[in-house]
Design a protein around this motif. Structure first.
Motif, PDB file in Angstrom:
ATOM      1  N   PHE A 211       5.425  -4.716   3.608  1.00  0.00           N
ATOM      2  CA  PHE A 211       4.155  -4.641   4.329  1.00  0.00           C
ATOM      3  C   PHE A 211       3.862  -3.213   4.772  1.00  0.00           C
ATOM      4  CE2 PHE A 211       4.898  -9.284   5.481  1.00  0.00           C
ATOM      5  CZ  PHE A 211       3.991  -9.751   4.555  1.00  0.00           C
ATOM      6  N   HIS A 212       4.876  -2.548   5.277  1.00  0.00           N
ATOM      7  CA  HIS A 212       4.709  -1.161   5.715  1.00  0.00           C
ATOM      8  C   HIS A 212       4.246  -0.295   4.545  1.00  0.00           C
ATOM      9  CE1 HIS A 212       6.117   2.938   6.792  1.00  0.00           C
ATOM     10  NE2 HIS A 212       5.750   2.588   8.006  1.00  0.00           N
ATOM     11  N   ASP A 213       4.866  -0.475   3.383  1.00  0.00           N
ATOM     12  CA  ASP A 213       4.505   0.313   2.206  1.00  0.00           C
ATOM     13  C   ASP A 213       3.093  -0.017   1.715  1.00  0.00           C
ATOM     14  OD1 ASP A 213       6.997   1.467   2.309  1.00  0.00           O
ATOM     15  OD2 ASP A 213       7.855   0.240   0.696  1.00  0.00           O
ATOM     16  N   MET A 214       2.621  -1.216   1.991  1.00  0.00           N
ATOM     17  CA  MET A 214       1.269  -1.614   1.596  1.00  0.00           C
ATOM     18  C   MET A 214       0.193  -1.048   2.529  1.00  0.00           C
ATOM     19  SD  MET A 214       1.689  -5.647   0.585  1.00  0.00           S
ATOM     20  CE  MET A 214      -0.071  -5.815   0.210  1.00  0.00           C
ATOM     21  N   GLY A 215       0.623  -0.416   3.621  1.00  0.00           N
ATOM     22  CA  GLY A 215      -0.341   0.129   4.566  1.00  0.00           C
ATOM     23  C   GLY A 215      -0.710  -0.817   5.682  1.00  0.00           C
ATOM     24  N   VAL A 216       0.039  -1.914   5.811  1.00  0.00           N
ATOM     25  CA  VAL A 216      -0.184  -2.843   6.921  1.00  0.00           C
ATOM     26  C   VAL A 216       0.417  -2.237   8.189  1.00  0.00           C
ATOM     27  CG1 VAL A 216       0.338  -5.148   7.827  1.00  0.00           C
ATOM     28  CG2 VAL A 216      -0.145  -4.831   5.387  1.00  0.00           C
TER      29      VAL A 216
END
Length: 245
Positions: free
Chosen positions: A167-172
């Protein structure tokens, strides 16, 4: 005479360091938070005494239980603002929503967001929403920045920390519930929160305050200095909303 106490750090007994509370259920009578205006004013007054004077209230939009709309939320916001003026309480308050991402979630260009099209979302605590990554991607394509509420509380991620990183890598933007680090929601939630903190995966924090019991636990952990010691120096980005409400 040399004293071992000279270098003792002062205890920080407030929440001023949080800036804006970007997740709460303080609007009256529309979800499982405050039941009426009097309780809303009481809770906001008490939170102000702890150092928070800016709030973005985020009532649930969850079709099965809390089928709120912009109309119901804005009416509750205006009732609360009028009561705050009457109480001569100097705070700033705005409203968005906390969307349940389930089969009833409806994508649109008019979702109730935090400033700059930041949308707060949640899932069931028991099961990951099917196609969650596709839903997030679809929101991002429409120009929304997704904030995932309290990831530490999703039981299905307690043994799958890779999902947090994904999620962090997805920009969330991952949002911590302050009480999670106190053990209020249980040991496994606290452990997950500590992992997310250690790996610098959180971007935002909020009280997620619903009622007096939440406030009592929050007050205790603020006034004994625990929350500042645990979180006060973490680089939360709540200030991005400070001048936008």
């Amino acid at each position: 005479m040399f004293s071992f106490f000279k270098n003792k750090k002062p205890i920080v007994r407030d929440l001023k360091w949080l800036g804006v509370d970007i997740h709460s259920h303080l609007l009256p009578g529309i979800d499982d938070g405050s039941p009426d205006v009097d309780e809303s004013i009481s809770l906001i007054t008490k939170l102000k005494e702890l150092g928070i004077d800016r709030f973005i209230c985020t009532p649930h939009i969850f079709k099965e239980l809390y089928p709120n709309t912009a109309e119901t939320i804005n009416k509750a916001l205006e009732r609360t603002r009028a009561a705050l003026v009457k109480a001569n309480l100097d705070v700033k308050i705005a409203a968005a929503a906390e969307y349940m991402l389930d089969e009833n979630f409806e994508m649109s260009d008019a979702l109730m967001c935090l400033p700059d099209r930041h949308i707060l979302v949640e899932m069931s605590y028991l099961n990951e929403t099917p196609n969650i990554e596709q839903i997030i991607f679809n929101l991002q394509i429409k120009g929304y920045t997704v904030i995932l509420a309290h990831p530490e509380r999703y039981n299905f991620y307690h043994q799958d920390h890779d999902r947090f990183h994904r999620f962090h890598d997805m920009g969330v933007l991952l949002q911590l519930n302050l009480l999670s680090v106190t053990g209020y929601y249980g040991r496994e939630v606290k452990t997950a929160a500590e992992y997310l903190l250690k790996n610098q995966l959180y971007r935002l924090a909020g009280t997620d305050l619903h009622h007096q019991k939440h406030y009592n636990a929050l007050k205790y952990n603020v006034e004994n200095g625990y929350l500042f010691d645990k979180l006060g120096k973490y680089p939360f980005e709540n200030d991005r909303f400070l001048h936008l409400i």
